[in-house]
Design an enzyme around this catalytic site. Structure first.
Site: not given
Ligand code: GCV
Length: 831
Positions: A176, A299, A349, A373, A378, A400, A406, A557
Site C-alpha cells: 500500500r 489476514e 466484520r 484503526k 478498514d 491508527e 489506500e 472479507w
Molecule cells: C498491511 C488492510 C490492507 C492490508 C494491510 C492491512 C493491515 O487490509 O489492505 O494491506 O496489511 O489492512 O492493516 O494490517
C-alpha cells in the site's frame, strides 16, 4: 566562543517537493516586518546530537528565510541571541522560564526575556526533544509570518506516542505504498545510502513525531535475526539526531521460524526465553528502541489462537521482555476473520475488534498498547469511530490513522484526510458520565482513564519519489498527522492554511485556493465514491482503487453493503441486525439504532433501507446516490479550474505536476460516477429524476466506431466501462477506431477514454483526417493488467477544431502485453 556559520543555502532541488513544508524560502519584506526583529545568533547550552540538530536547523532555517548569516556559540554573547537548551540548563540564566517539571516530556517553552542584560529569544525544552520541537516551532512561526518579538508560550504534546508505521518489505516493495520503493530496504537488506531516511527523520521531527516502525506489520521474521539487527541499528543511528526512535514489526511465529523451537505458544517458557533473547539483542544494538508492533491472528498472520491463547497472552510475553528496557508493544486491534460466512446475516466484520479485545480489558501489561484503526472496518471513506475506543478502560490504546491513501485515491486523487480524522478524534464516546464528554482524542491519549501510555500512529508509507508521497498535495496529510498527534484540537483549516503557506508561500490567492481545494477534497471524494456510509465501493479484494462495487459482496472479507434490487446497507442494529450498535455506550448506540437519529452520512453503515427511503435532506437514497456522484465529479473538475488560476503563482514544476494529477483525478472521478450510477440504475431500476445518470450526450462508444484490428471485449466488472465493453488490440499491433463528425463546426474538447494497464506503455494518437492532434503514452501504474475501473483513464485533447464530415481517429500502438483498450470518445464544446 562564537563561530560564524554561513547559512546553508536552500536545496538546489527546492521546488521538486523534496523539502516539503521545510523550504525556508526567503521571506518577502512585508512578512519580515510582521515577524519583527529576530536575533542573528544562536547560543546552545549543552551538547548532544538532538541539540545540535536543533541549533543547525535554526541556522539553516533562519539563515535562509532572512537571507543572512547566523552566528553560533555556546555561551551568552554580548548581543541578543536565540538561546537554546533544556529548561534545566536555561532556567539559571533566564529565571522567567518555567520549571522543567511544569511541562510534559517533549514539551517546550518559547519566550522572550533578558539574560545578563541582553535580549534573548528562548527555546527551552523539558527534554532534548523538546528543544528540537521548540526550534521547529519557532521557525514555523517565522515562516508563517507571525510576530516573534514578544513570546511567552508553553506547548506540550497531547500524548507520548506520536509514531509513524511503515509497511515496507525487506525486498524494497511497500504494501500500500504509492510513491515508489522503500527508502529503507532493497534486496533483503537495509540500503547503503540512508540520506533519504535522515531527511525524512527531519520532516517527522518538525511536526513532533517521535517514533518510526520501519517494516511491514505483515512482518518478515528475519528482521530480528542477529544478521539483520546491525542493519536496523544503522537506521536507528540516522534517525536518532531527530529524536525519532526506531521500532520493528515482528512475526509472532518467530520462535518456530527462526528460533529453532517447535512452538510459538506464548505461555511456553521457551518461547518467553526466545522473546527475551531477541529483545535483549535488539536493545544491545539500539539502546533507545521504541518497541515492537505485532499483527497477529489477522489476514493469515499466525497468532495466539493457534494455541488457544488470548491476545493479552501474546502481547504480554513480549511486553515482559521489553519492560526492563522501557520498550512498548503495540498489539494491533485489526483482528478479524476473513473467511467469515457471508450468508449469515448476523456476521459482521465491524464487530470484530470489540469482540476480540473488550473481554480482555485490564489483562494487558502496563507497557502494552492496543493499536486501533480509526473505524471498525478498514480506512473506508466514511466510518463511525471504532466502539473499542470507548470500551478499553484498563488497557492502553492508540489510534491508527492511515496517511497513505489506500482506499482514498492512492495519492493520484487529492484527498486531505485531516477533516476525516478529526471527525473521529472529536467524536464524543460518552465513555463516562462526566462532563464535558470523552472525545476519542482523550481516550487514545490516555487522559480519560489515566493510562500511562497512548497516542497516535500514522501509517505513512512514504517512498523514493522525490516528493515523498507522489502527489505534492498529499504531503498535507503527513504534516496534518503530526500536527494532530501533537494537538488534536487544532482545526483542519489551520492545518491546511499553515501547510499551504509553508509549502507554497504567502501569496493570498495561492493560500486561499490550495487551502480550499484541500478542505473540499474529502467530501468530493466521498461523493463520487461511496456516499451515505456504504463504504468506498472499490475493488476490496486486490487493488482498493477504482470502482468494484460487487467485489465486497458474497465473500468472507466482510465489507458488505448488501445492495439488492430493493435497497442497500448493512443492518447493524440490535433490533434486527448484527447488534454492532450495542458495542457503543448506550447513549451513543441509541443514536445509531434508529434511522431517524442516524446522520445521513452514516445511514447505510447502520441500516438496510429501501432505495426510496427519504433522507434527512429530503432526498431519496437513490436520488442522493445519483446526485452526489455528479456533484463529486463536478467538484473534481473544478479543482482543475481552481488550480489553473495559480499558473505563474507557483513554481513551474510543482504547478505542472499537481495539475497533471488533478486532471487525471477529474477523469477518474467520471469513471467512478458512471460506474456507480450505472450499476445502481441497473440494480434498482429507478430512473434518475434529473435525467443525468445513464445518459451521455456527446459520447461515441468505441464499439460503434469504424475499426482497424480493434476487437470487442467485455469488461469486468461491466460497470467500469461505458456500455460494459471496450475495444482491445493484440500485443505488438497498431489498431485504430474512426468516427465521422456530423455536428456543427466549432472548437471542441475531445476526451479519449482508454485503459492504462500496468503491463506496457502503449502510444495513443488522436488524428483529424491525417493530421496528428495529440499523442501520449499510457504508462501509468494503476495496479492492474486488465481493462477495469482501476485502469480506465481519460485524456482530454482541448481546443480541437471540427467541421461536419471531419474524421476523428484514435490510433494505438501497443507495448508489452498491454491491450491498448479504448472505451469511448466524448466531444464537448470547449469552454
Ligand atoms: C498491511 C488492510 C490492507 C492490508 C494491510 C492491512 C493491515 O487490509 O489492505 O494491506 O496489511 O489492512 O492493516 O494490517
Amino acid at each position: 566562543m562564537v563561530a560564524l556559520v554561513a547559512a546553508i543555502p536552500m536545496s538546489a532541488q527546492a521546488e521538486t517537493g523534496y523539502d516539503a513544508w521545510l523550504r525556508y524560502a526567503p521571506l518577502p519584506p512585508t512578512v519580515l516586518t510582521r515577524v519583527g526583529s529576530v536575533p542573528r545568533s544562536v547560543t546552545l547550552l549543552g551538547d548532544s546530537p538532538v541539540l545540535r540538530s536543533a541549533r543547525d536547523e535554526i541556522v539553516r532555517g533562519l539563515g535562509s528565510m532572512h537571507a543572512s548569516t547566523i552566528a553560533t556559540g555556546t555561551s551568552l554573547p554580548r548581543t541578543s541571541t536565540i538561546l537554546l537548551g533544556t529548561l534545566d540548563r536555561v532556567r539559571p540564566v533566564v529565571p522567567a522560564a518555567p520549571a522543567a517539571a511544569e511541562l510534559a516530556p517533549d514539551g517546550f517553552w518559547l519566550g522572550t526575556a533578558t539574560a545578563r542584560g541582553q535580549a534573548v529569544l528562548v527555546v527551552a525544552g523539558r527534554n532534548e526533544r523538546g528543544v528540537l520541537y521548540g526550534a521547529f516551532a519557532l521557525l514555523q512561526r517565522i515562516a508563517l509570518g507571525e510576530d516573534v518579538s514578544r513570546l511567552n508560550e508553553r506547548q506540550e504534546p497531547a500524548a507520548p506516542i506520536r509514531w509513524v508505521n511503515h509497511w515496507d518489505n525487506l525486498d524494497g516493495t511497500i504494501e500500500r505504498g504509492y510513491a515508489g520503493r522503500s527508502i529503507f530496504f532493497e534486496n533483503g537488506r537495509v540500503q547503503e545510502d540512508l540520506s533519504r531516511v535522515r531527511d525524512y527523520g527531519r520532516l517527522l521531527a518538525s511536526v513532533g513525531v517521535n517514533g518510526l516502525t520501519v517494516n511491514n506489520v505483515n512482518a518478515n521474521a528475519l528482521v530480528i535475526t542477529d544478521g539483520f539487527i546491525p542493519q536496523l541499528a544503522r537506521i536507528a543511528d540516522v534517525l536518532r539526531p531527530w529524536g525519532v526512535s526506531l521500532s520493528v514489526s515482528i512475526d509472532f511465529s518467530s520462535p518456530r521460524r527462526i528460533g529453532g523451537l517447535d512452538t510459538f505458544d506464548p505461555l511456553d517458557a521457551r518461547v518467553a526465553a526466545f522473546w527475551k533473547d531477541r529483545v535483549d539483542a535488539l536493545y544491545r544494538a539500539i539502546p533507545d528502541l521504541g518497541g515492537i508492533v505485532l499483527k497477529a491472528d489477522s489476514e493469515g498472520r499466525l497468532g495466539p489462537s493457534a494455541y488457544n491463547r488470548t491476545h493479552a497472552d501474546a502481547a504480554n510475553v513480549i511486553a515482559r521482555a521489553l519492560a526492563p528496557h522501557g520498550g512498548v508493544i503495540f498489539y494491533r486491534g485489526f483482528v478479524y476473520d476473513n473467511l467469515m460466512d457471508w450468508r449469515d446475516p448476523k456476521n459482521d466484520r465491524a464487530r470484530a475488534a470489540y469482540d476480540n479485545f473488550h473481554p480482555l480489558d485490564g489483562k494487558f501489561d502496563a507497557n502494552a498498547v492496543v493499536q486501533i484503526k480509526h473505524g471498525p472496518i478498514d480506512f473506508q471513506v466514511r466510518e463511525p469511530a471504532s466502539p473499542l475506543f470507548g470500551a478499553l478502560r484498563n488497557t492502553n490504546q492508540a489510534i491508527e490513522l492511515q496517511i497513505t491513501q489506500e482506499y482514498l485515491g492512492q495519492q493520484r486523487h487529492v484527498c486531505f484526510l485531516v477533516p476525516m480524522w478529526k471527525a473521529v478524534l472529536d467524536f464524543d464516546m460518552q465513555a463516562t458520565s462526566t462532563s464535558p464528554g470523552t472525545p476519542v482524542r482523550d481516550l487514545v491519549s490516555g487522559r480519560t482513564f489515566n493510562r500511562p501510555v497512548g497516542g497516535f500512529v500514522g501509517v505513512s508509507n512514504v517512498g523514493r519519489d522525490t516528493n515523498w508521497l507522489g502527489h505534492d498535495l498529499a504531503m498535507a496529510n503527513l504534516y496534518g498527522f503530526g500536527r494532530l498527534a501533537w494537538n488534536p484540537t487544532t482545526s483542519a483549516r489551520t492545518i491546511a492554511t499553515d501547510w499551504t503557506t509553508l509549502t507554497f508561500g504567502h501569496d493570498p490567492q495561492v493560500v486561499e485556493t490550495v487551502t480550499s481545494i484541500l478542505l473540499d477534497s474529502w467530501p468530493a471524494y466521498e461523493r463520487y465514491t461511496g456516499p451515505l456510509g456504504a463504504g468506498t465501493l472499490t475493488d476490496i479484494i486486490r487493488v482498493h482503487y477504482g470502482p468494484g462495487i460487487e467485489s465486497s459482496e458474497r465473500n468472507g472479507w466482510g465489507q458488505w453493503h448488501r445492495a439488492n434490487g430493493q435497497g442497500i446497507g448493512m443492518d447493524r442494529t440490535i433490533a434486527t441486525g448484527t447488534g454492532f450498535t450495542a458495542q457503543y455506550i448506550p447513549l451513543v448506540g441509541a443514536q445509531y439504532e434508529s434511522t431517524a437519529s442516524t446522520p445521513d452520512e452514516l445511514l447505510l453503515f447502520f441500516h438496510h433501507v429501501p432505495y426510496t427511503h427519504v433522507l434527512h435532506s429530503g432526498k431519496t437514497v437513490i436520488q442522493h446516490i445519483y446526485d452526489s456522484h455528479y456533484q463529486g465529479a463536478q467538484e473534481a473538475a473544478d479543482f482543475v479550474k481552481r488550480w489553473r488560476r495559480l499558473d505563474r503563482l507557483i513554481d513551474r514544476q510543482r504547478y505542472a505536476s499537481v495539475l497533471a494529477r488533478l486532471e487525471y483525478q477529474a477523469g477518474h472521478a467520471v469513471v467512478w460516477r458512471d460506474a456507480i450510477n450505472n450499476w445502481f440504475l441497473w440494480l434498482s431500476d429507478i430512473a434518475d429524476a434529473n435525467g443525468l445518470a445513464g445518459r451521455f450526450p456527446g459520447r461515441i462508444e468505441a464499439e460503434s466506431m469504424a475499426r482497424e484490428r480493434y476487437a470487442n471485449t467485455p469488461v469486468v466488472p461491466w460497470e467500469t466501462a461505458s456500455a460494459g465493453q471496450a475495444m482491445t488490440c493484440e500485443p505488438g499491433e497498431t489498431c485504430s477506431a474512426r468516427h465521422r463528425y456530423q455536428g456543427p463546426a466549432g472548437t471542441f474538447d475531445v476526451a479519449v477514454q482508454f485503459f492504462d494497464e500496468n503491463d506496457g506503455a502503449s502510444r495513443f494518437t488522436l488524428f483529424t483526417g491525417d493530421r496528428v492532434i495529440e499523442s501520449w503514452v499510457a504508462d501509468g501504474e494503476f495496479g492492474s493488467p486488465s481493462p477495469n475501473g482501476h485502469t480506465s483513464t481519460r485524456h482530454t485533447v482541448r481546443g480541437v477544431r471540427l467541421s461536419p464530415d471531419d474524421e476523428l481517429r484514435v490510433q494505438v500502438t501497443t507495448d508489452g502485453m498491454e491491450s491498448g483498450a479504448l472505451d469511448y470518445i466524448e466531444i464537448t464544446a470547449s469552454p
